[in-house]
Scaffold this active site. Sequence first.
Site, PDB file in Angstrom:
ATOM      1  N   GLU A  50      82.013 -50.334 173.848  1.00  0.00           N
ATOM      2  CA  GLU A  50      82.965 -49.225 173.934  1.00  0.00           C
ATOM      3  C   GLU A  50      84.399 -49.733 173.814  1.00  0.00           C
ATOM      4  O   GLU A  50      85.218 -49.140 173.125  1.00  0.00           O
ATOM      5  CB  GLU A  50      82.778 -48.455 175.243  1.00  0.00           C
ATOM      6  CG  GLU A  50      81.632 -47.480 175.206  1.00  0.00           C
ATOM      7  CD  GLU A  50      81.794 -46.413 174.141  1.00  0.00           C
ATOM      8  OE1 GLU A  50      82.798 -45.675 174.146  1.00  0.00           O
ATOM      9  OE2 GLU A  50      80.903 -46.319 173.280  1.00  0.00           O
ATOM     10  N   HIS A  54      82.703 -50.664 168.733  1.00  0.00           N
ATOM     11  CA  HIS A  54      81.772 -51.274 167.787  1.00  0.00           C
ATOM     12  C   HIS A  54      80.437 -51.382 168.511  1.00  0.00           C
ATOM     13  O   HIS A  54      80.333 -52.096 169.507  1.00  0.00           O
ATOM     14  CB  HIS A  54      82.295 -52.648 167.367  1.00  0.00           C
ATOM     15  CG  HIS A  54      81.541 -53.249 166.238  1.00  0.00           C
ATOM     16  ND1 HIS A  54      81.283 -52.585 165.059  1.00  0.00           N
ATOM     17  CD2 HIS A  54      80.985 -54.474 166.098  1.00  0.00           C
ATOM     18  CE1 HIS A  54      80.615 -53.382 164.241  1.00  0.00           C
ATOM     19  NE2 HIS A  54      80.407 -54.534 164.861  1.00  0.00           N
ATOM     20  N   HIS A  55      79.441 -50.688 168.025  1.00  0.00           N
ATOM     21  CA  HIS A  55      78.231 -50.484 168.815  1.00  0.00           C
ATOM     22  C   HIS A  55      77.007 -51.171 168.216  1.00  0.00           C
ATOM     23  O   HIS A  55      76.594 -50.834 167.104  1.00  0.00           O
ATOM     24  CB  HIS A  55      77.991 -48.978 168.979  1.00  0.00           C
ATOM     25  CG  HIS A  55      79.194 -48.313 169.565  1.00  0.00           C
ATOM     26  ND1 HIS A  55      80.111 -47.635 168.791  1.00  0.00           N
ATOM     27  CD2 HIS A  55      79.656 -48.286 170.822  1.00  0.00           C
ATOM     28  CE1 HIS A  55      81.079 -47.186 169.571  1.00  0.00           C
ATOM     29  NE2 HIS A  55      80.832 -47.570 170.811  1.00  0.00           N
ATOM     30  N   HIS A  72      78.220 -51.250 159.977  1.00  0.00           N
ATOM     31  CA  HIS A  72      77.555 -50.294 159.088  1.00  0.00           C
ATOM     32  C   HIS A  72      78.468 -49.789 157.977  1.00  0.00           C
ATOM     33  O   HIS A  72      78.067 -49.729 156.814  1.00  0.00           O
ATOM     34  CB  HIS A  72      76.980 -49.117 159.889  1.00  0.00           C
ATOM     35  CG  HIS A  72      75.909 -49.530 160.833  1.00  0.00           C
ATOM     36  ND1 HIS A  72      74.640 -49.866 160.430  1.00  0.00           N
ATOM     37  CD2 HIS A  72      75.925 -49.691 162.181  1.00  0.00           C
ATOM     38  CE1 HIS A  72      73.910 -50.198 161.468  1.00  0.00           C
ATOM     39  NE2 HIS A  72      74.663 -50.106 162.552  1.00  0.00           N
ATOM     40  N   GLU A  73      79.711 -49.440 158.321  1.00  0.00           N
ATOM     41  CA  GLU A  73      80.606 -48.880 157.302  1.00  0.00           C
ATOM     42  C   GLU A  73      80.992 -49.902 156.237  1.00  0.00           C
ATOM     43  O   GLU A  73      81.374 -49.522 155.135  1.00  0.00           O
ATOM     44  CB  GLU A  73      81.847 -48.224 157.925  1.00  0.00           C
ATOM     45  CG  GLU A  73      82.739 -49.142 158.723  1.00  0.00           C
ATOM     46  CD  GLU A  73      82.401 -49.178 160.213  1.00  0.00           C
ATOM     47  OE1 GLU A  73      83.275 -49.600 160.972  1.00  0.00           O
ATOM     48  OE2 GLU A  73      81.287 -48.815 160.612  1.00  0.00           O
ATOM     49  N   ASP A  81      81.857 -58.271 163.955  1.00  0.00           N
ATOM     50  CA  ASP A  81      80.576 -58.611 164.580  1.00  0.00           C
ATOM     51  C   ASP A  81      80.638 -59.969 165.264  1.00  0.00           C
ATOM     52  O   ASP A  81      80.126 -60.127 166.379  1.00  0.00           O
ATOM     53  CB  ASP A  81      79.461 -58.601 163.528  1.00  0.00           C
ATOM     54  CG  ASP A  81      79.341 -57.253 162.855  1.00  0.00           C
ATOM     55  OD1 ASP A  81      79.075 -56.262 163.556  1.00  0.00           O
ATOM     56  OD2 ASP A  81      79.561 -57.184 161.632  1.00  0.00           O
TER      57      ASP A  81
END
Length: 98
Positions: A50, A54-55, A72-73, A81
């Site tokens: 949170e 970035h999950h 992902h995007e 990451d």
Amino acid sequence: MKVLSKEEIDKDLSELEGWELGDGYIHKEFNTKNWKTTIFVVNTIAGLAEAHWHHPDLEVSFKKVRVKLTTHEAGGVTERDIKLAKEIDRLVGDVLKH
């Protein structure tokens, strides 16, 4: 956001214990001593995620948490990451010491 090459990822992961590259993610498994510690680890990772907005994907079982990170995007692993993996290692390491 730039997707890192395999060579760049391998270099970054050489500085992180237990993280591996596979299927477009970097991933690591944390072994815990019991369910209570597992939940502490999950909550620690959730708080970091949170804070970084970035999950990761998490797989949770009784004495294990598997973390998978990708952007992902961007369509792959990015510096975002790697940065979160370093933070996860630092804080989860503290949780697992207790």
